[in-house]
Motif scaffolding. Structure first.
Motif, PDB file in Angstrom:
ATOM      1  N   ILE A  17      22.257  43.817  46.208  1.00 37.50           N
ATOM      2  CA  ILE A  17      21.127  43.034  46.710  1.00 37.50           C
ATOM      3  C   ILE A  17      21.300  42.709  48.190  1.00 37.50           C
ATOM      4  CG2 ILE A  17      19.793  40.925  46.422  1.00 37.50           C
ATOM      5  CD1 ILE A  17      19.523  42.851  44.091  1.00 37.50           C
ATOM      6  N   ALA A  18      22.505  42.313  48.582  1.00 36.18           N
ATOM      7  CA  ALA A  18      22.749  41.943  49.973  1.00 36.18           C
ATOM      8  C   ALA A  18      22.587  43.144  50.895  1.00 36.18           C
ATOM      9  CB  ALA A  18      24.149  41.351  50.122  1.00 36.18           C
ATOM     10  N   ALA A  19      23.072  44.305  50.472  1.00 34.53           N
ATOM     11  CA  ALA A  19      22.960  45.508  51.305  1.00 34.53           C
ATOM     12  C   ALA A  19      21.500  45.927  51.479  1.00 34.53           C
ATOM     13  CB  ALA A  19      23.768  46.649  50.689  1.00 34.53           C
ATOM     14  N   LEU A  20      20.713  45.795  50.436  1.00 30.57           N
ATOM     15  CA  LEU A  20      19.296  46.148  50.536  1.00 30.57           C
ATOM     16  C   LEU A  20      18.573  45.224  51.507  1.00 30.57           C
ATOM     17  CD1 LEU A  20      18.337  46.942  46.835  1.00 30.57           C
ATOM     18  CD2 LEU A  20      18.473  48.558  48.732  1.00 30.57           C
ATOM     19  N   ALA A  21      18.907  43.932  51.459  1.00 24.91           N
ATOM     20  CA  ALA A  21      18.259  42.977  52.364  1.00 24.91           C
ATOM     21  C   ALA A  21      18.666  43.232  53.810  1.00 24.91           C
ATOM     22  CB  ALA A  21      18.612  41.552  51.966  1.00 24.91           C
ATOM     23  N   GLN A  28      21.753  33.025  42.700  1.00 26.14           N
ATOM     24  CA  GLN A  28      22.771  32.556  43.635  1.00 26.14           C
ATOM     25  C   GLN A  28      22.268  32.501  45.076  1.00 26.14           C
ATOM     26  OE1 GLN A  28      25.539  35.513  41.472  1.00 26.14           O
ATOM     27  NE2 GLN A  28      26.933  34.171  42.567  1.00 26.14           N
ATOM     28  N   GLY A  29      21.008  32.871  45.298  1.00 27.23           N
ATOM     29  CA  GLY A  29      20.438  32.800  46.630  1.00 27.23           C
ATOM     30  C   GLY A  29      20.994  33.804  47.614  1.00 27.23           C
ATOM     31  N   VAL A  30      21.605  34.881  47.133  1.00 28.44           N
ATOM     32  CA  VAL A  30      22.208  35.872  48.032  1.00 28.44           C
ATOM     33  C   VAL A  30      21.132  36.590  48.842  1.00 28.44           C
ATOM     34  CG1 VAL A  30      23.549  38.014  48.125  1.00 28.44           C
ATOM     35  CG2 VAL A  30      24.244  36.179  46.588  1.00 28.44           C
ATOM     36  N   ASP A  31      20.058  36.988  48.190  1.00 31.28           N
ATOM     37  CA  ASP A  31      18.981  37.698  48.883  1.00 31.28           C
ATOM     38  C   ASP A  31      18.360  36.807  49.961  1.00 31.28           C
ATOM     39  OD1 ASP A  31      17.116  39.957  49.194  1.00 31.28           O
ATOM     40  OD2 ASP A  31      15.641  38.600  48.347  1.00 31.28           O
ATOM     41  N   ALA A  35      17.621  49.340  60.985  1.00 29.18           N
ATOM     42  CA  ALA A  35      18.684  49.481  59.995  1.00 29.18           C
ATOM     43  C   ALA A  35      19.798  50.368  60.517  1.00 29.18           C
ATOM     44  CB  ALA A  35      18.109  50.062  58.697  1.00 29.18           C
ATOM     45  N   PHE A  36      19.434  51.407  61.269  1.00 34.16           N
ATOM     46  CA  PHE A  36      20.405  52.308  61.872  1.00 34.16           C
ATOM     47  C   PHE A  36      21.335  51.532  62.794  1.00 34.16           C
ATOM     48  CE2 PHE A  36      20.631  57.016  62.183  1.00 34.16           C
ATOM     49  CZ  PHE A  36      21.782  57.098  62.936  1.00 34.16           C
ATOM     50  N   LEU A  37      20.768  50.718  63.672  1.00 35.01           N
ATOM     51  CA  LEU A  37      21.564  49.955  64.624  1.00 35.01           C
ATOM     52  C   LEU A  37      22.396  48.883  63.918  1.00 35.01           C
ATOM     53  CD1 LEU A  37      18.899  49.474  67.452  1.00 35.01           C
ATOM     54  CD2 LEU A  37      20.734  51.164  67.373  1.00 35.01           C
ATOM     55  N   ALA A  38      21.820  48.219  62.944  1.00 39.39           N
ATOM     56  CA  ALA A  38      22.511  47.116  62.274  1.00 39.39           C
ATOM     57  C   ALA A  38      23.737  47.595  61.524  1.00 39.39           C
ATOM     58  CB  ALA A  38      21.548  46.406  61.324  1.00 39.39           C
ATOM     59  N   VAL A  39      23.614  48.704  60.801  1.00 42.21           N
ATOM     60  CA  VAL A  39      24.729  49.180  59.991  1.00 42.21           C
ATOM     61  C   VAL A  39      25.850  49.714  60.872  1.00 42.21           C
ATOM     62  CG1 VAL A  39      25.402  50.896  58.281  1.00 42.21           C
ATOM     63  CG2 VAL A  39      23.285  49.638  57.988  1.00 42.21           C
TER      64      VAL A  39
END
Length: 338
Positions: free
Chosen positions: A128-132, A258-261, A324-328
């Motif tokens: 979930i966190a990776a998708l967000a 858990q509010g992760v997203d 997303a490219f830059l962030a990862v």
């Protein structure tokens, strides 16, 4: 006296049948509960047999219903997996919630998965966190294998990470190191936060390669802006590593228990604002200079991404894919500072 007993019994029975609603409820409650338990058991057996067929009846611990082997993993995951490998062999199945995992621990099997059969195992299952964080899995790390992933890989390997391009940015990296050395000399006699200085130097080098400048603008405000960025990335990485029950039981993902997203979207919002401002500024500059025939002496990574976005190839980069490219690419590097 004897005749009164059957009469009372007959009257009681008659009263029960005179109230069919109450009688039906009393009888139907255990029946409905039994039927529900039977349906749940049937579905569980069906899912277990299906996952067992997919895993070709590999050995492995059975675990518990619904949660699988999750309660038994413990803190040291690598030790638990090694103990299970000693018991079940170099390849075994492990149920983590509703996820059926296959664990391999021999060099031969690892080579088979990551090299010989890499196309078969290329797709990942982002949490979930990776998708967000990756704008819905639109980056090179979590995008499914296919034409878009091959396009992203070609851009990353041939354009961004080519030896010629990296050598062309040598001057930028050297200048940033010199600036940091001068800042150290200027603070002679004063305490220096070495971690902050290293972070500022490296992030400025990376962003210079990405979009030809720092995220800080004026170096006079470098300390405060770097601090904000560092805090945001630190929180982001902490959320990314937080266990999330929704990753193992997908039916709970919509509730975000858990509010992760929510936390991941909030932590990555500041970084997204930076990316949006940089992209907007670059597109505005390109639009203003479109009449100028003089080309830039050198291109940064953002130039490559925006140029490919404008190509008429049928498959182009969207803004979300660029961010997303830059962030990862930025985030793994940032993890070394925390």
């Amino acid at each position: 006296m004897l005749s009164l007993v059957p009469m009372s019994f007959a009257m009681t029975t008659q009263n029960l049948f005179d109230k069919p609603d109450m009688f039906t409820q009393i009888i139907m409650i255990p029946v409905v509960v039994t039927l529900l338990l039977a349906v749940c058991l049937f579905q569980f057996k069906k899912l277990s047999s299906r996952s067992g067929n997919n895993a070709k009846q590999l050995p492995g611990p059975s675990g518990l219903p619904l949660v699988g082997y999750l309660p038994f993993l413990g803190r040291n995951l690598h030790e638990t997996l090694m103990e299970l490998a000693k018991k079940y062999g170099p390849i075994y199945k492990l149920s983590l919630g509703q996820r059926q995992c296959v664990i391999i621990s021999s060099p031969h099997l690892v080579k088979e998965v990551v090299r010989d059969q890499d196309v078969t195992f290329a797709n990942r299952n982002p949490n979930i966190a990776a998708l967000a964080f990756s704008f819905g899995g639109k980056d090179i790390a979590f995008s499914p294998y296919g034409p878009e992933w091959r396009m992203l890989r070609r851009i990353f390997v041939q354009e961004m990470q080519s030896k010629a391009n990296l050598d062309a940015f040598y001057g930028l990296r050297k200048n940033e190191v010199k600036k940091s050395v001068r800042d150290v000399y200027a603070k002679k006699g004063n305490p220096i936060d070495v971690g902050e200085m290293a972070f500022s130097t490296v992030i400025n080098m990376i962003t210079s390669m990405f979009w030809g400048g720092t995220i800080l603008g004026d170096r006079a405000t470098a300390s405060s802006r770097n601090g904000d960025f560092r805090v945001a990335v630190s929180e982001l990485l902490a959320i990314w590593g937080r266990p999330n029950i929704s990753d193992f039981i997908p039916c709970l993902a919509r509730f975000d228990l858990q509010g992760v997203d929510k936390d991941m979207k909030r932590a990555s919002k500041w970084i997204e604002v930076i990316f949006d401002s940089v992209i907007d500024q670059r597109m505005k500059e390109e639009k203003e200079s479109c009449q100028d025939t003089k080309k830039k002496d050198s291109k940064d990574f953002l130039d490559f991404l925006l140029e490919f976005k404008d190509e008429e190839t049928g498959i182009s980069l969207s803004r979300a894919q660029i961010k997303a490219f830059l962030a990862v690419i930025l985030s793994p590097f940032n993890s070394f500072f925390f």
